[in-house]
Structures are given as C-alpha cells and as structure tokens.
Design a protein around this motif. Structure first.
Motif, short mmCIF file in Angstrom:
data_model
loop_
_atom_site.label_atom_id
_atom_site.label_comp_id
_atom_site.label_asym_id
_atom_site.label_seq_id
_atom_site.Cartn_x
_atom_site.Cartn_y
_atom_site.Cartn_z
N TRP A 214 -39.05 -9.41 30.77
CA TRP A 214 -38.28 -9.77 29.59
C TRP A 214 -36.94 -10.34 30.02
O TRP A 214 -36.27 -9.78 30.89
CB TRP A 214 -38.06 -8.55 28.69
N LEU A 215 -36.54 -11.46 29.43
CA LEU A 215 -35.26 -12.08 29.68
C LEU A 215 -34.31 -11.69 28.56
O LEU A 215 -34.57 -11.99 27.39
CB LEU A 215 -35.39 -13.60 29.75
N LYS A 216 -33.22 -11.00 28.91
CA LYS A 216 -32.23 -10.61 27.90
C LYS A 216 -31.54 -11.86 27.38
O LYS A 216 -31.21 -12.76 28.14
CB LYS A 216 -31.17 -9.70 28.51
N ILE A 217 -31.33 -11.89 26.08
CA ILE A 217 -30.59 -12.97 25.46
C ILE A 217 -29.16 -12.46 25.27
O ILE A 217 -28.94 -11.43 24.64
CB ILE A 217 -31.24 -13.39 24.13
N ALA A 218 -28.21 -13.17 25.85
CA ALA A 218 -26.82 -12.71 25.87
C ALA A 218 -26.29 -12.51 24.45
O ALA A 218 -26.38 -13.40 23.61
CB ALA A 218 -25.95 -13.70 26.62
N ASN A 219 -25.76 -11.31 24.19
CA ASN A 219 -25.13 -11.00 22.92
C ASN A 219 -24.38 -9.69 23.06
O ASN A 219 -24.46 -9.04 24.10
CB ASN A 219 -26.15 -10.96 21.78
N ASN A 220 -23.71 -9.28 22.02
CA ASN A 220 -22.93 -8.05 22.06
C ASN A 220 -23.85 -6.84 22.02
O ASN A 220 -24.74 -6.75 21.19
CB ASN A 220 -21.96 -8.02 20.88
N LYS A 221 -23.61 -5.87 22.91
CA LYS A 221 -24.48 -4.69 22.99
C LYS A 221 -24.38 -3.79 21.76
O LYS A 221 -25.19 -2.89 21.60
CB LYS A 221 -24.19 -3.89 24.25
N TYR A 222 -23.41 -4.03 20.88
CA TYR A 222 -23.29 -3.23 19.67
C TYR A 222 -23.96 -3.87 18.46
O TYR A 222 -23.98 -3.29 17.39
CB TYR A 222 -21.81 -2.95 19.36
N ASN A 223 -24.53 -5.06 18.63
CA ASN A 223 -25.28 -5.69 17.55
C ASN A 223 -26.58 -4.92 17.32
O ASN A 223 -27.13 -4.31 18.23
CB ASN A 223 -25.62 -7.14 17.88
N LEU A 224 -27.05 -4.98 16.08
CA LEU A 224 -28.30 -4.33 15.69
C LEU A 224 -29.17 -5.38 15.01
O LEU A 224 -28.73 -6.02 14.04
CB LEU A 224 -28.02 -3.17 14.72
N TYR A 225 -30.37 -5.59 15.52
CA TYR A 225 -31.28 -6.59 14.97
C TYR A 225 -32.50 -5.89 14.37
O TYR A 225 -33.04 -4.97 14.97
CB TYR A 225 -31.72 -7.58 16.05
N TYR A 226 -32.93 -6.39 13.19
CA TYR A 226 -34.04 -5.73 12.50
C TYR A 226 -35.31 -6.55 12.41
O TYR A 226 -36.38 -6.04 12.69
CB TYR A 226 -33.62 -5.31 11.08
N ARG A 227 -35.26 -7.78 11.94
CA ARG A 227 -36.49 -8.54 11.68
C ARG A 227 -36.37 -10.00 12.10
O ARG A 227 -35.33 -10.61 12.00
CB ARG A 227 -36.83 -8.55 10.19
N PHE A 228 -37.55 -10.51 12.55
CA PHE A 228 -37.69 -11.94 12.84
C PHE A 228 -38.39 -12.61 11.67
O PHE A 228 -39.23 -12.01 11.00
CB PHE A 228 -38.56 -12.17 14.07
N SER A 229 -38.06 -13.87 11.44
CA SER A 229 -38.80 -14.72 10.52
C SER A 229 -38.84 -16.11 11.13
O SER A 229 -37.80 -16.72 11.39
CB SER A 229 -38.13 -14.78 9.15
N PHE A 230 -40.03 -16.61 11.41
CA PHE A 230 -40.17 -17.94 12.00
C PHE A 230 -40.88 -18.86 11.03
O PHE A 230 -41.92 -18.52 10.48
CB PHE A 230 -40.94 -17.87 13.33
N PHE A 231 -40.28 -20.03 10.84
CA PHE A 231 -40.85 -21.06 9.98
C PHE A 231 -41.92 -21.85 10.75
O PHE A 231 -42.93 -22.25 10.21
CB PHE A 231 -39.75 -21.97 9.45
N ASN A 232 -41.67 -22.08 12.02
CA ASN A 232 -42.63 -22.72 12.92
C ASN A 232 -42.37 -22.18 14.33
O ASN A 232 -41.56 -21.28 14.50
CB ASN A 232 -42.53 -24.26 12.85
#
Length: 152
Positions: free
Chosen positions: A79-97
C-alpha cells in the motif's frame, strides 16, 4: 413369504468409498479459503479502515481514521500512503468513473471535508466546509452532481 437379500460386501465398500470421496469434495468446495492473510498497510496496527474501493482485482484504495488514505496496484500486497494530515478522518469513497472520485470525512481541525481525485486516487484536492462536523457518506451521480450526508 419374506425374501432376505444378503448385501454384497464388495458393493457396500464401493458405496462407502463413493460417499467418502463425495463428502471430501463437497467440504473442499464449500470452504475453499480457510484462512485470511494479513496485508500490512503501512499504518499502525489497529488503524480503523472505514471503506475500500477497488477498480479491478489489482488496483484499489482504502480510507479511515488517523489519516488513513492509501492505494494499492498489486491486489493489496503493498500500500502506498497518500500524503495528508494524520488527524484527518475519511469515511466513504464515491467514484463516478475509474479516474474521477471523492472521499468524505473530517479534516484535522474538525471541519467537514471532501477530497476529489481525477487520476484514480494518486493525488487528491481538498474542499473543506466551514461547519464543524463530519461527512459520513457521499455519492456522485456525475462530475458535477453529488450528495453528502453527515452531522454537525
């Protein structure tokens, strides 16, 4: 008058063998994967994965707490980490294409957050809302129309 037929031992042995082979074959096909294999993500053990999205059997994304946002191109082996703040919280993906998608959540300061990608999750641009809260779910119908749900 009653007729008794003595069973042939040879036939009984063959039937028993067929029964055993059948049971073994059924057992093998009902439980083809008996164990799960731990795939390290590069994030600390216990990181909370909230969602996963795979484009195909090899390329996919995961997101969650502690800034967990990562991409794989080899079926989850690495897995390649995507740089961002370690305190962010992500819940859901939505892809159009396969290229354009969004992830919902909360940024490090507690504001609602939506990130957008146009390159299958390699890079992400942020849109931060001014309200304290959390975007739990998100769905986009096309490149310009989407819906998000959360709490304030």
């Amino acid at each position: 008058m009653q007729v008794y037929i003595k069973p042939n031992n040879s036939i009984m042995k063959k039937l028993f063998l067929v029964l055993v082979i059948t049971l073994l074959a059924i057992n093998g096909s009902l439980f083809p994967q008996s164990t799960w294999i731990l795939q390290p993500t590069g994030y600390p053990l216990g990181s909370n994965i909230q969602d996963a999205y795979f484009f195909n059997s090899q390329t996919g994304l995961i997101c969650g707490g502690g800034g967990l946002l990562a991409r794989t191109t080899n079926g989850g082996l690495n897995w390649l980490k995507i740089a961002n703040n370690k305190y962010n919280l992500y819940y859901r993906f939505s892809f159009f294409n396969d290229n354009t998608g969004w992830v919902s959540g909360r940024d490090y300061s507690g504001f609602e957050l939506i990130k957008k990608t146009t390159d299958s999750g390699i890079t992400w641009d942020s849109l931060v809302f001014s309200a304290n809260g959390l975007m739990y779910d998100i769905i986009f119908l096309d490149n310009n129309t989407g819906y998000a749900a959360g709490i304030y």
